[in-house]
Scaffold this motif. Structure first.
Motif, PDB file in Angstrom:
ATOM      1  N   ILE A  74       0.881  -1.091  -0.049  1.00  0.00           N
ATOM      2  CA  ILE A  74      -0.001  -0.023   0.175  1.00  0.00           C
ATOM      3  C   ILE A  74       0.894   1.189   0.022  1.00  0.00           C
ATOM      4  N   SER A  75       0.751   1.963  -0.966  1.00  0.00           N
ATOM      5  CA  SER A  75       1.751   3.101  -1.144  1.00  0.00           C
ATOM      6  C   SER A  75       0.838   4.283  -1.771  1.00  0.00           C
ATOM      7  N   ASN A  76       1.642   5.416  -1.234  1.00  0.00           N
ATOM      8  CA  ASN A  76       1.235   6.896  -1.746  1.00  0.00           C
ATOM      9  C   ASN A  76      -0.188   7.225  -1.659  1.00  0.00           C
ATOM     10  N   CYS A  77      -0.954   6.732  -0.574  1.00  0.00           N
ATOM     11  CA  CYS A  77      -2.392   6.863  -0.475  1.00  0.00           C
ATOM     12  C   CYS A  77      -2.638   7.791   0.653  1.00  0.00           C
ATOM     13  N   THR A  78      -3.887   8.446   0.549  1.00  0.00           N
ATOM     14  CA  THR A  78      -4.320   9.476   1.676  1.00  0.00           C
ATOM     15  C   THR A  78      -5.857   9.079   1.967  1.00  0.00           C
ATOM     16  N   ASN A  79      -5.784   9.258   3.279  1.00  0.00           N
ATOM     17  CA  ASN A  79      -7.520   9.282   3.767  1.00  0.00           C
ATOM     18  C   ASN A  79      -7.477  10.630   4.342  1.00  0.00           C
ATOM     19  N   SER A  80      -8.694  11.168   3.954  1.00  0.00           N
ATOM     20  CA  SER A  80      -9.033  12.460   4.415  1.00  0.00           C
ATOM     21  C   SER A  80     -10.460  12.326   5.130  1.00  0.00           C
ATOM     22  N   GLY A  81     -11.162  11.124   5.198  1.00  0.00           N
ATOM     23  CA  GLY A  81     -12.240  10.954   5.778  1.00  0.00           C
ATOM     24  C   GLY A  81     -12.288  10.506   7.173  1.00  0.00           C
ATOM     25  N   ASP A  82     -13.122  10.654   8.121  1.00  0.00           N
ATOM     26  CA  ASP A  82     -13.092  10.306   9.285  1.00  0.00           C
ATOM     27  C   ASP A  82     -13.723   8.756   9.369  1.00  0.00           C
ATOM     28  N   ILE A  83     -13.266   7.992  10.381  1.00  0.00           N
ATOM     29  CA  ILE A  83     -13.368   6.714  10.457  1.00  0.00           C
ATOM     30  C   ILE A  83     -13.966   6.329  11.810  1.00  0.00           C
ATOM     31  N   CYS A 112       2.119   6.974   2.789  1.00  0.00           N
ATOM     32  CA  CYS A 112       0.905   7.077   3.114  1.00  0.00           C
ATOM     33  C   CYS A 112       0.563   8.471   3.966  1.00  0.00           C
ATOM     34  N   THR A 113      -0.533   8.979   3.679  1.00  0.00           N
ATOM     35  CA  THR A 113      -0.883  10.137   4.750  1.00  0.00           C
ATOM     36  C   THR A 113      -2.526   9.966   5.169  1.00  0.00           C
ATOM     37  N   ASN A 114      -2.412  10.390   6.695  1.00  0.00           N
ATOM     38  CA  ASN A 114      -4.079  10.174   7.201  1.00  0.00           C
ATOM     39  C   ASN A 114      -4.001  11.504   7.670  1.00  0.00           C
ATOM     40  N   THR A 115      -5.194  12.341   7.308  1.00  0.00           N
ATOM     41  CA  THR A 115      -5.551  13.865   7.847  1.00  0.00           C
ATOM     42  C   THR A 115      -7.031  13.634   8.684  1.00  0.00           C
ATOM     43  N   GLY A 116      -7.630  12.393   8.368  1.00  0.00           N
ATOM     44  CA  GLY A 116      -8.912  12.472   9.109  1.00  0.00           C
ATOM     45  C   GLY A 116      -8.935  12.077  10.565  1.00  0.00           C
ATOM     46  N   THR A 117     -10.011  12.099  11.234  1.00  0.00           N
ATOM     47  CA  THR A 117     -10.199  11.756  12.643  1.00  0.00           C
ATOM     48  C   THR A 117     -10.537  10.294  12.663  1.00  0.00           C
ATOM     49  N   ILE A 118      -9.684   9.585  13.581  1.00  0.00           N
ATOM     50  CA  ILE A 118     -10.139   8.125  13.706  1.00  0.00           C
ATOM     51  C   ILE A 118     -10.656   7.971  15.267  1.00  0.00           C
ATOM     52  N   ASN A 147       7.937   6.295   5.728  1.00  0.00           N
ATOM     53  CA  ASN A 147       7.339   7.769   5.152  1.00  0.00           C
ATOM     54  C   ASN A 147       6.168   8.165   5.100  1.00  0.00           C
ATOM     55  N   ASN A 148       5.347   7.500   6.045  1.00  0.00           N
ATOM     56  CA  ASN A 148       4.025   7.897   6.445  1.00  0.00           C
ATOM     57  C   ASN A 148       3.785   9.112   7.380  1.00  0.00           C
ATOM     58  N   GLN A 149       2.658   9.892   6.917  1.00  0.00           N
ATOM     59  CA  GLN A 149       2.415  11.016   7.739  1.00  0.00           C
ATOM     60  C   GLN A 149       1.091  11.067   8.436  1.00  0.00           C
ATOM     61  N   GLU A 150       1.273  11.258   9.802  1.00  0.00           N
ATOM     62  CA  GLU A 150      -0.004  11.252  10.692  1.00  0.00           C
ATOM     63  C   GLU A 150      -0.352  12.715  11.042  1.00  0.00           C
ATOM     64  N   ASN A 151      -1.275  13.369  10.157  1.00  0.00           N
ATOM     65  CA  ASN A 151      -1.614  14.539  10.476  1.00  0.00           C
ATOM     66  C   ASN A 151      -3.298  14.747  10.831  1.00  0.00           C
ATOM     67  N   GLY A 152      -3.770  13.442  11.463  1.00  0.00           N
ATOM     68  CA  GLY A 152      -4.943  13.599  11.807  1.00  0.00           C
ATOM     69  C   GLY A 152      -5.188  13.682  13.382  1.00  0.00           C
ATOM     70  N   THR A 153      -6.198  12.972  13.648  1.00  0.00           N
ATOM     71  CA  THR A 153      -6.563  13.133  15.222  1.00  0.00           C
ATOM     72  C   THR A 153      -7.017  11.691  15.550  1.00  0.00           C
ATOM     73  N   LEU A 154      -6.655  11.404  16.889  1.00  0.00           N
ATOM     74  CA  LEU A 154      -7.310  10.133  17.428  1.00  0.00           C
ATOM     75  C   LEU A 154      -8.348  10.404  18.424  1.00  0.00           C
ATOM     76  N   LYS A 155      -9.377   9.929  18.206  1.00  0.00           N
ATOM     77  CA  LYS A 155     -10.482  10.032  19.490  1.00  0.00           C
ATOM     78  C   LYS A 155     -11.087   8.672  19.847  1.00  0.00           C
ATOM     79  N   THR A 156     -11.761   8.875  20.878  1.00  0.00           N
ATOM     80  CA  THR A 156     -12.428   7.728  21.219  1.00  0.00           C
ATOM     81  C   THR A 156     -13.526   7.701  20.772  1.00  0.00           C
ATOM     82  N   TYR A 157     -14.279   6.567  20.654  1.00  0.00           N
ATOM     83  CA  TYR A 157     -15.480   6.284  19.988  1.00  0.00           C
ATOM     84  C   TYR A 157     -16.722   7.117  20.591  1.00  0.00           C
ATOM     85  N   ASP A 158     -16.504   7.354  22.179  1.00  0.00           N
ATOM     86  CA  ASP A 158     -17.568   8.124  22.683  1.00  0.00           C
ATOM     87  C   ASP A 158     -17.490   9.418  22.494  1.00  0.00           C
TER      88      ASP A 158
END
Length: 162
Positions: A74-83, A112-118, A147-158
């Motif tokens: 899995i290479s050079n992919c981007t997720n901007s959506g919330d999960i 790969c880059t994540n900018t979404g909230t997990i 070379n992955n970038q973590e530009n999103g946010t981690l939150k609890t399900y609650d």
């Protein structure tokens, strides 16, 4: 969707599974994909998130071709959506290299880059992957993630507001 037992959800691909229909796989590559949509692992009947033993990822839920002796790249992919899910939740991939020790072939994630909230459960959520390896031990992360970038946010399900 209903993320019942052994099911996976992904913004691009839900999962790759061992199958007798795959007679001679050589290589599996996912590259340059982007997900902008929200992925919500919800039970259609109860309306609550469903615990899954698969994986929930912005790009791939669960790459699982290890029985064929190959890994997924899995290479050079981007997720901007919330999960949003109760477990095994990652910005790029939900479950990575679960059966790695049986075959010695890793799936890899690079560039790969994540900018979404997990939104998920502590210990099984992350900006790049939800879980990696097995409960016994993790594979060598330096050979799997690069070379992955973590530009999103981690939150609890609650913390997710419906």
């Amino acid at each position: 969707g209903d993320g019942g037992a052994q099911r996976s959800l992904g913004g691009i691909v839900a999962g790759f599974y061992n199958s007798s229909a795959i007679s001679n796989p050589q290589k599996c590559v996912i590259s340059g994909c982007k997900n902008y949509g929200t992925i919500y692992n919800k039970n259609a009947t109860s309306g609550t998130t469903t615990s899954t033993t698969g994986g929930i990822g912005g790009i791939v839920g669960k790459p699982f071709l290890q029985a064929h002796g190959i890994g997924v790249t899995i290479s050079n992919c981007t997720n901007s959506g919330d999960i949003v899910s109760s477990g095994r939740t990652g910005g790029i991939v939900g479950t990575l290299n679960e059966a790695w020790q049986n075959v010695g072939k890793y799936s890899t994630v690079s560039g790969c880059t994540n900018t979404g909230t997990i939104y998920g459960t502590d210990g099984s959520r992350g900006q790049i992957y939800g879980i990696m390896g097995t409960n016994a031990s993790d594979p060598d992360k330096d050979n799997i993630l690069s070379n992955n970038q973590e530009n999103g946010t981690l939150k609890t399900y609650d913390e997710y507001s419906k």
